[in-house]
Design an enzyme around this catalytic site. Structure first.
Site, mmCIF file in Angstrom:
data_model
loop_
_atom_site.group_PDB
_atom_site.id
_atom_site.type_symbol
_atom_site.label_atom_id
_atom_site.label_comp_id
_atom_site.label_asym_id
_atom_site.label_seq_id
_atom_site.Cartn_x
_atom_site.Cartn_y
_atom_site.Cartn_z
ATOM 1 C CG ASP A 118 45.925 43.338 38.963
ATOM 2 O OD1 ASP A 118 46.332 42.167 39.090
ATOM 3 O OD2 ASP A 118 44.725 43.656 39.112
ATOM 4 C CD GLU A 181 42.980 38.912 42.008
ATOM 5 O OE1 GLU A 181 42.243 38.234 42.756
ATOM 6 O OE2 GLU A 181 43.505 39.982 42.387
#
Length: 488
Positions: A118, A181
């Site tokens: 991400d 994350e």
């Protein structure tokens, strides 16, 4: 004579089974244009985990990575983690976590790599010189969101595996890749605990590939700060008000919010929350030597980012303050008018956003309580009738390795020496990688951060980039690391 022949046979087999560095490194060199093209495809996926509307893009990124691992011969599991509850009360699916493994021989040691897929939000109009989701290469630097944090680093690991497999993959490799994350690794901590006795049971080493160097000199990160991210919500009315009709006669939410934000730290940056520094650990002499030896050019960093002056004058002071002490940053105000032009409105509700980076030994739960109690006390002093709500939406622990003299770190130093012909810098990271302390605490495995990002890669900012040199040499670094670990 018989013993000599046996030894010759043994070493001949070793040499035949272990490819030379030049063979593996040569393969990586020959395929670098393909690797850059692959990174371009990954960057084009807008896997912004903070935006619920782009959740499908995060899932797409996870699936693409799973396909890449499958092509490498890995056994891949996409683990569903359930739902994420949004601020408005709605729920959306969390992206799956990838657990994958390539087992060459159960008797051989196993290294597990972690990374994330991400990215932070990015818009061209925020000041990017290129389209953030279209990789562009200029003067040896590849610009695009996620190039350095962390898609490029994940791909460098996969390219290392690919190169080794063409010759000899000398140990077992596992992979943990997530898609949340940047917003706190939702669901991953629980998964690590659940799979500790299965997936992680035969892991010997854990390598986290999500950090940057302090300079052009490669290095190893042995600690990270934690993070608490807060929302302060202040509401003064059911709807926005006209400042001509209500200005001066209502307690305005934005004024209350700015007052509260201004009570958090003084002009030097020292946090004013009582007791917050009580648990900050002292710095050892060994660590002071790390900071003294580290290459970090203040003038180059200032020039790159347009910073006029640091609060501290020396390299050592800047690095110690940035990595070994807490800091507080104000990130923005949601609900206030921020578009171009003018609008004479009193916002009915505003949300201030700030975070505190935690130094090692600081307990996130303790600091959360200290901050919330302090802000409520300050708000009471203001005698405002407005409604206030303070929440902590991200909680991540700090971490410092106690194993820097162990075999994993030795292999890391040897790999850096082999690829870059340089001694490794040792340093702490001022940022936060939530899973680091979790891996260490739950699994008990030796854990190391070995990233390949540059000091000027602009993680989270405009014009994020990764130099081609770091990308290709970083692929060699991870290949060398695996070889070094296998040789142990």
């Amino acid at each position: 004579m018989k013993i000599i022949l046996l030894l010759l046979l043994f070493f001949t087999k070793m040499i035949a089974g272990a490819p030379s560095d030049s063979t593996v490194f040569g393969y990586i060199e020959e395929h670098q244009d393909i690797y850059v093209q692959r990174l371009k495809e990954w960057v084009s996926i807008e896997s912004d985990s903070s935006n619920p509307e782009k959740r499908c893009q995060v899932v797409k990124m996870m699936n693409l990575t799973a396909e890449q691992l499958t092509q490498l011969g890995a056994t891949v599991e996409l683990v569903e983690l359930g739902k994420q509850k949004l601020q408005n009360g709605n729920e959306i699916p969390l992206p799956p976590v990838i657990l994958a493994e390539i087992i060459t021989d159960p008797q051989k040691p196993t290294v597990c790599f972690y990374g994330h897929l991400d990215v932070q939000p990015a818009k061209y109009e925020d000041g990017w010189l290129t389209q953030p989701y279209t990789l562009e290469e200029k003067n040896g630097s590849m610009y695009g969101r996620g190039t350095s944090d962390d898609k490029g680093q994940v791909l460098a690991v996969l390219h290392a595996i690919e190169a080794l497999q063409k010759h000899d993959l000398p140990m077992n490799v596992k992979f943990v890749y997530e898609g949340m994350e940047e917003v706190g690794s939702n669901g991953l901590f629980k998964l690590v605990e659940e799979r500790n006795s299965t997936f992680f049971s035969d892991v010997d080493y854990i390598v986290i590939t999500d950090t940057s160097w302090l300079s052009k000199k490669p290095g190893i990160t042995y600690g990270t700060r934690g993070n608490l991210y807060f929302f302060i919500e202040v509401e003064c009315a059911r709807q926005d008000l006209h400042s001509g009709s209500f200005g001066g006669v209502v307690h305005e939410a934005t004024s209350d919010l700015i007052f509260l934000l201004n009570t958090l730290a003084d002009s030097s940056g020292r946090i004013l929350v009582p007791g917050i520094y009580d648990a900050v650990a002292n710095i050892s002499n060994k660590e002071k030597e790390y900071f003294e030896k580290a290459e970090y050019n203040l003038e180059e960093i200032k020039a790159k980012f347009g910073i006029k002056k640091f609060k501290y004058n020396t390299k050592e002071e800047v690095l110690i303050q940035n990595t070994c002490y807490p800091s507080l940053s104000i990130h923005g105000i949601e609900g206030a008018f921020s578009a171009s032009g003018t609008k004479t409105v009193i916002p009915a509700k505003v949300i201030g956003k700030f975070s505190i980076r935690l130094a090692p030994k600081m307990d996130p739960s303790v600091v959360e309580k200290q901050v919330i109690e302090y802000l409520h006390m300050k708000f009471a002093e203001r005698n405002s009738p407005n409604r206030i709500n303070i929440t902590c939406v991200i909680k991540a622990k700090p971490w410092v390795s106690t194993d820097t003299d162990g075999p994993l770190y030795l292999a890391g130093k040897n790999a850096i020496k082999k690829v870059f012909n340089s001694e490794a810098d040792f340093f702490r990271e001022g940022g936060t990688i939530p899973i680091g302390p979790q891996f260490y605490e739950v699994t008990g495995k030796s854990t190391m951060f070995l990233g390949i990002g540059g000091p000027d890669d602009a993680h989270h900012g405009q014009n994020e980039k990764l130099d081609r040199y770091n990308f290709i040499e970083g692929s060699k670094l991870y290949a060398a690391l695996i070889q070094e670990l296998a040789s142990l």
